[in-house]
Design a protein around this motif. Structure first.
Motif, PDB file in Angstrom:
ATOM      1  N   THR A 115       0.912  -1.107  -0.013  1.00  0.00           N
ATOM      2  CA  THR A 115      -0.132   0.204   0.087  1.00  0.00           C
ATOM      3  C   THR A 115       0.903   1.059   0.003  1.00  0.00           C
ATOM      4  OG1 THR A 115       0.037   0.055   2.340  1.00  0.00           O
ATOM      5  CG2 THR A 115      -1.839  -1.183   1.012  1.00  0.00           C
ATOM      6  N   PRO A 116       0.368   2.497  -0.543  1.00  0.00           N
ATOM      7  CA  PRO A 116       0.994   3.462  -0.649  1.00  0.00           C
ATOM      8  C   PRO A 116       1.469   4.027   0.911  1.00  0.00           C
ATOM      9  CG  PRO A 116      -1.172   3.917  -1.490  1.00  0.00           C
ATOM     10  CD  PRO A 116      -0.870   2.508  -1.086  1.00  0.00           C
ATOM     11  N   ALA A 117       2.554   4.702   0.942  1.00  0.00           N
ATOM     12  CA  ALA A 117       3.069   5.160   2.435  1.00  0.00           C
ATOM     13  C   ALA A 117       2.110   6.542   2.440  1.00  0.00           C
ATOM     14  CB  ALA A 117       4.329   5.421   2.250  1.00  0.00           C
ATOM     15  N   PRO A 118       1.843   6.857   3.700  1.00  0.00           N
ATOM     16  CA  PRO A 118       1.201   8.128   4.048  1.00  0.00           C
ATOM     17  C   PRO A 118       2.065   9.322   4.018  1.00  0.00           C
ATOM     18  CG  PRO A 118       1.667   7.108   5.951  1.00  0.00           C
ATOM     19  CD  PRO A 118       2.047   5.882   4.885  1.00  0.00           C
ATOM     20  N   PRO A 119       1.465  10.361   4.033  1.00  0.00           N
ATOM     21  CA  PRO A 119       2.454  11.554   3.878  1.00  0.00           C
ATOM     22  C   PRO A 119       3.266  11.614   4.929  1.00  0.00           C
ATOM     23  CG  PRO A 119      -0.129  12.354   3.814  1.00  0.00           C
ATOM     24  CD  PRO A 119       0.193  10.743   4.016  1.00  0.00           C
ATOM     25  N   GLY A 162      17.803   1.421   3.762  1.00  0.00           N
ATOM     26  CA  GLY A 162      17.845  -0.104   3.609  1.00  0.00           C
ATOM     27  C   GLY A 162      16.372  -0.487   3.179  1.00  0.00           C
ATOM     28  N   GLY A 163      15.623   0.340   2.470  1.00  0.00           N
ATOM     29  CA  GLY A 163      14.360  -0.201   2.173  1.00  0.00           C
ATOM     30  C   GLY A 163      13.419  -0.011   3.371  1.00  0.00           C
ATOM     31  N   GLN A 164      13.704   0.429   4.635  1.00  0.00           N
ATOM     32  CA  GLN A 164      12.751   0.287   5.512  1.00  0.00           C
ATOM     33  C   GLN A 164      11.876   1.615   5.410  1.00  0.00           C
ATOM     34  OE1 GLN A 164      12.540  -2.233   7.798  1.00  0.00           O
ATOM     35  NE2 GLN A 164      13.582  -2.891   6.312  1.00  0.00           N
ATOM     36  N   PRO A 165      10.810   1.666   5.935  1.00  0.00           N
ATOM     37  CA  PRO A 165      10.067   2.851   6.137  1.00  0.00           C
ATOM     38  C   PRO A 165      10.695   4.014   6.715  1.00  0.00           C
ATOM     39  CG  PRO A 165       8.876   1.023   6.838  1.00  0.00           C
ATOM     40  CD  PRO A 165      10.169   0.708   6.707  1.00  0.00           C
ATOM     41  N   HIS A 166      10.697   5.324   6.403  1.00  0.00           N
ATOM     42  CA  HIS A 166      11.536   6.338   6.645  1.00  0.00           C
ATOM     43  C   HIS A 166      10.888   7.652   6.466  1.00  0.00           C
ATOM     44  CE1 HIS A 166      12.768   5.841   2.484  1.00  0.00           C
ATOM     45  NE2 HIS A 166      13.036   7.024   2.483  1.00  0.00           N
ATOM     46  N   ARG A 192      14.651  12.002   3.826  1.00  0.00           N
ATOM     47  CA  ARG A 192      15.602  11.890   4.911  1.00  0.00           C
ATOM     48  C   ARG A 192      15.861  10.260   5.156  1.00  0.00           C
ATOM     49  NH1 ARG A 192      14.964  15.717   8.871  1.00  0.00           N
ATOM     50  NH2 ARG A 192      17.058  14.905   9.788  1.00  0.00           N
ATOM     51  N   ARG A 193      16.950   9.960   5.876  1.00  0.00           N
ATOM     52  CA  ARG A 193      17.357   8.700   5.921  1.00  0.00           C
ATOM     53  C   ARG A 193      16.807   8.279   7.696  1.00  0.00           C
ATOM     54  NH1 ARG A 193      20.386   6.232   2.536  1.00  0.00           N
ATOM     55  NH2 ARG A 193      21.348   7.448   0.867  1.00  0.00           N
ATOM     56  N   VAL A 194      15.940   8.878   8.218  1.00  0.00           N
ATOM     57  CA  VAL A 194      15.604   8.655   9.679  1.00  0.00           C
ATOM     58  C   VAL A 194      14.332   7.625   9.316  1.00  0.00           C
ATOM     59  CG1 VAL A 194      14.618   9.443  11.595  1.00  0.00           C
ATOM     60  CG2 VAL A 194      16.137  11.144  10.584  1.00  0.00           C
ATOM     61  N   LYS A 195      14.786   6.550   9.997  1.00  0.00           N
ATOM     62  CA  LYS A 195      13.842   5.299   9.894  1.00  0.00           C
ATOM     63  C   LYS A 195      12.682   5.510  10.808  1.00  0.00           C
ATOM     64  CE  LYS A 195      17.486   2.231   8.447  1.00  0.00           C
ATOM     65  NZ  LYS A 195      18.362   1.107   8.820  1.00  0.00           N
TER      66      LYS A 195
END
Length: 104
Positions: free
Chosen positions: A4-8, A18-22, A26-29
């Protein structure tokens, strides 16, 4: 992670974090924001200041985490298991020297 698409404010892209939600741009996971909130007891204001995020980004990350908690926690557990396996297979030079000192 789900298809599903990510929220705003949240992004999931293979080449970033690393393909994680962030946090988008930014690179803040998401898991790092959640860790500060859940395990360190920090409030949204503190997290925003510490990580140079907006309150909206912090709240979006926390909302995403709570909606996907099991998946994110499983990813963390998998990473921890991988790290532990690598440590067992490849002890540090210091560990080897200490073990040798104890044996000799």
């Amino acid at each position: 992670m789900p298809d599903t698409p990510a929220p705003p404010h949240i992004a999931i892209s293979p080449g970033t974090a690393g393909g994680q939600p962030h946090i988008e741009g930014r690179r803040v996971k998401v898991r790092d924001v959640a860790f500060q909130h859940e395990y360190l007891g920090r409030g949204a204001d503190e997290i925003a200041t510490e990580l140079d995020l907006t309150l909206a980004e912090v709240h979006a990350a926390l909302a995403y985490y709570f909606d996907h908690r099991d998946e994110i926690e499983q990813t963390v557990a998998d990473r921890d298991a991988f790290v532990a396996a690598m440590k067992r297979r490849t002890p540090s030079l210091l560990s080897r020297k200490l073990a040798a000192a104890e044996d000799g």
